[in-house]
Write a protein that holds these residues in place. Sequence first.
Motif, mmCIF file in Angstrom:
data_model
loop_
_atom_site.group_PDB
_atom_site.id
_atom_site.type_symbol
_atom_site.label_atom_id
_atom_site.label_comp_id
_atom_site.label_asym_id
_atom_site.label_seq_id
_atom_site.Cartn_x
_atom_site.Cartn_y
_atom_site.Cartn_z
ATOM 1 N N VAL A 84 -24.101 10.096 41.121
ATOM 2 C CA VAL A 84 -24.681 8.443 40.425
ATOM 3 C C VAL A 84 -26.174 9.264 39.287
ATOM 4 C CG1 VAL A 84 -25.678 6.090 40.234
ATOM 5 C CG2 VAL A 84 -24.392 7.523 42.503
ATOM 6 N N VAL A 85 -24.846 8.904 38.136
ATOM 7 C CA VAL A 85 -25.942 8.696 37.112
ATOM 8 C C VAL A 85 -26.330 7.501 35.808
ATOM 9 C CG1 VAL A 85 -25.038 10.671 36.185
ATOM 10 C CG2 VAL A 85 -24.251 9.087 35.238
ATOM 11 N N PHE A 149 -22.942 12.642 29.296
ATOM 12 C CA PHE A 149 -23.842 14.046 29.802
ATOM 13 C C PHE A 149 -25.621 13.488 28.691
ATOM 14 C CE2 PHE A 149 -26.852 17.718 29.569
ATOM 15 C CZ PHE A 149 -26.683 17.535 31.295
ATOM 16 N N GLY A 150 -25.787 13.227 27.374
ATOM 17 C CA GLY A 150 -26.598 13.234 26.693
ATOM 18 C C GLY A 150 -27.499 12.105 27.268
ATOM 19 N N ARG A 151 -26.239 10.756 28.378
ATOM 20 C CA ARG A 151 -27.308 9.416 28.418
ATOM 21 C C ARG A 151 -28.319 9.334 29.640
ATOM 22 N NH1 ARG A 151 -22.285 5.664 28.514
ATOM 23 N NH2 ARG A 151 -24.472 3.842 29.050
ATOM 24 N N ILE A 152 -27.982 10.956 30.431
ATOM 25 C CA ILE A 152 -28.296 10.927 32.143
ATOM 26 C C ILE A 152 -29.906 10.541 31.566
ATOM 27 C CG2 ILE A 152 -28.528 12.135 33.741
ATOM 28 C CD1 ILE A 152 -26.552 13.271 33.269
ATOM 29 N N ALA A 153 -30.533 9.334 32.221
ATOM 30 C CA ALA A 153 -32.055 9.209 32.324
ATOM 31 C C ALA A 153 -32.442 9.708 34.093
ATOM 32 C CB ALA A 153 -32.031 8.046 32.549
ATOM 33 N N HIS A 154 -31.498 8.981 34.703
ATOM 34 C CA HIS A 154 -31.600 9.141 36.300
ATOM 35 C C HIS A 154 -30.132 9.741 37.276
ATOM 36 C CE1 HIS A 154 -35.490 6.507 35.586
ATOM 37 N NE2 HIS A 154 -34.425 5.610 35.326
ATOM 38 N N ILE A 155 -30.599 10.406 37.922
ATOM 39 C CA ILE A 155 -29.398 11.390 39.028
ATOM 40 C C ILE A 155 -30.085 10.875 40.826
ATOM 41 C CG2 ILE A 155 -28.817 13.670 39.946
ATOM 42 C CD1 ILE A 155 -29.939 15.003 36.985
ATOM 43 N N LEU A 156 -29.007 9.880 40.951
ATOM 44 C CA LEU A 156 -28.964 9.455 42.553
ATOM 45 C C LEU A 156 -27.948 9.712 42.897
ATOM 46 C CD1 LEU A 156 -30.417 5.736 41.720
ATOM 47 C CD2 LEU A 156 -31.001 7.559 41.617
ATOM 48 N N LEU A 157 -28.274 9.638 44.539
ATOM 49 C CA LEU A 157 -27.048 10.374 45.527
ATOM 50 C C LEU A 157 -26.866 8.544 45.769
ATOM 51 C CD1 LEU A 157 -28.474 13.300 47.804
ATOM 52 C CD2 LEU A 157 -26.380 13.078 46.264
ATOM 53 N N GLN A 203 -33.743 17.802 30.164
ATOM 54 C CA GLN A 203 -33.465 16.667 30.711
ATOM 55 C C GLN A 203 -33.153 16.116 31.935
ATOM 56 O OE1 GLN A 203 -29.531 16.039 29.152
ATOM 57 N NE2 GLN A 203 -29.293 13.901 29.806
ATOM 58 N N LEU A 204 -32.808 17.413 33.388
ATOM 59 C CA LEU A 204 -32.090 17.474 34.637
ATOM 60 C C LEU A 204 -33.410 17.432 34.889
ATOM 61 C CD1 LEU A 204 -28.987 18.787 34.200
ATOM 62 C CD2 LEU A 204 -29.067 16.127 33.757
ATOM 63 N N GLU A 205 -34.205 17.450 34.507
ATOM 64 C CA GLU A 205 -35.156 18.170 35.163
ATOM 65 C C GLU A 205 -36.557 16.215 35.216
ATOM 66 O OE1 GLU A 205 -40.480 19.800 35.720
ATOM 67 O OE2 GLU A 205 -38.518 20.894 34.801
ATOM 68 N N ARG A 206 -36.310 15.891 34.015
ATOM 69 C CA ARG A 206 -37.027 14.540 34.018
ATOM 70 C C ARG A 206 -35.736 13.361 34.929
ATOM 71 N NH1 ARG A 206 -37.626 16.463 28.706
ATOM 72 N NH2 ARG A 206 -35.521 16.013 28.157
ATOM 73 N N ALA A 207 -35.152 13.725 34.943
ATOM 74 C CA ALA A 207 -33.838 12.701 35.702
ATOM 75 C C ALA A 207 -34.157 12.404 37.044
ATOM 76 C CB ALA A 207 -32.783 13.145 34.987
ATOM 77 N N LEU A 208 -35.240 13.499 37.858
ATOM 78 C CA LEU A 208 -34.589 13.427 39.229
ATOM 79 C C LEU A 208 -35.922 12.209 39.825
ATOM 80 C CD1 LEU A 208 -35.312 17.802 39.969
ATOM 81 C CD2 LEU A 208 -33.935 16.081 40.387
ATOM 82 N N PRO A 209 -34.941 11.600 41.044
ATOM 83 C CA PRO A 209 -36.841 10.592 41.497
ATOM 84 C C PRO A 209 -37.131 11.969 42.926
ATOM 85 C CG PRO A 209 -33.921 11.100 42.361
ATOM 86 C CD PRO A 209 -33.927 12.228 41.897
ATOM 87 N N PRO A 210 -38.364 11.462 42.714
ATOM 88 C CA PRO A 210 -39.198 11.243 43.030
ATOM 89 C C PRO A 210 -39.158 11.514 45.100
ATOM 90 C CG PRO A 210 -39.745 8.673 42.948
ATOM 91 C CD PRO A 210 -38.641 9.756 42.049
ATOM 92 N N LEU A 211 -39.553 12.012 45.908
ATOM 93 C CA LEU A 211 -38.878 12.744 47.636
ATOM 94 C C LEU A 211 -39.932 11.884 48.109
ATOM 95 C CD1 LEU A 211 -38.760 16.229 46.609
ATOM 96 C CD2 LEU A 211 -36.719 14.569 47.375
ATOM 97 N N ARG A 212 -39.200 11.697 48.823
ATOM 98 C CA ARG A 212 -39.999 11.140 50.619
ATOM 99 C C ARG A 212 -39.701 11.598 51.664
ATOM 100 N NH1 ARG A 212 -39.973 6.741 46.593
ATOM 101 N NH2 ARG A 212 -41.670 4.926 46.763
#
Length: 497
Positions: A84-85, A149-157, A203-212
């Motif tokens: 989900v992007v 792809f260029g618009r991706i700001a957040h990568i989610l499952l 770009q993709l590293e910055r889009a990763l969510p924080p982990l819990r």
Amino acid sequence: MYLGIDCGTQGTKVVILDAEQGHICGEGYAPHALISDANGRREQAPQWWIDAFEQAYRQALAQAGIDSQAIRGIGVSGQQHGLVVLDASGAVIRPAKLWCDTETAPQNAELLALLGGEEGSRARLGLTLATGYTLSKLLWLKQHEPETFGRIAHILLPHDYINYWLTGEIAAEYGDASGTGYFDIRSRRWVPEVLALIAPDGQLERALPPLREAHQAVGFVRPELAARLGLGSQVRVSSGGGDNMMGAIGTGNMSAGIVTLSLGTSGTLYAFSDQTPGQEGSGLLAPFCSSSNGWLPLICTMNLTSAANAVRELFGLNLDDFNRAAAKAPIGCEGITLLPFFNGERVPALPNASGSLLGLNMQNLTPANLCRGVLEGTSFGLRYGLDLMRDAGIEVRQIRLIGGGAKSALWRQMIADIMQAPVICPRIGEAAALGAAIQAIWCDGHAKGLSVSLESLCERYVVLDEDSGLNPDPESVLAYEAAYARYRQSLSARHGL
């Protein structure tokens, strides 16, 4: 009261768990559509998940007959590996590519080569990249939809996205993150250098969510959403997890010797481990993190009830008639072997394979043999996976069956005989939704400073149906061994395995 949500491939289930009485008091379900084509594309719009949840939630609430203000926590289970992007405003950019999407097989092969093959992948991630994992979907997007792809700001499952919709908080947890292909299952950290193989600019590293961690909640339901759903102002949303991780909780799979087997759209086998995975064993055995702060060695096959339903519909049979037809055929289907790789296959690793029906002659070409053949073929694929688990030293004392296929006594006995292990079903078959609700209780307790173990919660809320228990039949075990040997010979002859 605690809510458990399971967003699967075919639909979304909701259960309401009465924590005090220890039982499910309300259930609901709504189906999803699927975007698919002959190239292996399998996608869904995330909005379909939300619409299905709201419909299933209101069904469950009506059945329970409770005041929705009594709900104290929510847990979310989601189909693994989906991409989900979101853009910078938090809006979904395009439909989610799902776990069963195989048009990204070339991208997976390309990335696996860049990592140094299976050995390099396991050194970097602790597991071997597989088609269906999230990473190859990102490369596919870059190659086929560069503007998107260029618009991706957040990568989610998928489960991350539902948590985001519920709370407004972007986060991920270790279990579901394990199946992305850019997470190290040993150190429990993202691996940005793998994403840099696709986007060196970060770009993709910055889009990763924080982990819990699994016991940490994501947040509270958004006030405007709580008002719409009739919830209180402090309904806590747990970390949640992948459907297999929640299924482990919902089947009480918390100790060595217990294996959960899901007879669903796909087939999955998983076991609990409290040991950090090493590098031994097959790369097809995915040593994912669990959503209980342990590990969950897992095998997944892509064709199970989906294959059985295809054969059933071919003959225009309802489920009861299909089972009766399959029961009429002898073990081994008079020499017929079906390799049911209708959607490609993950275990064994054959993403581009097609199905094969072998050993036909004028005497054995009957509907009964073909109906039984698809059950045997899919079950032999699971046996192939269980052999890999046993080879890795995983003990199998009992198999706990869940999923739609577990309702068939014929299939349950077939699994016991083929796997050569006792089988039993939990009383509550919606294991992933139940597991999500149990995890919600666990997270809520932790947040309130209470001393509560997930194991003790499973002991209370997971009850096995003793009437469903079956043991292997020695005579049938021998007959299935001969049929399984023929299956393995067919795999070798057609696919070199």
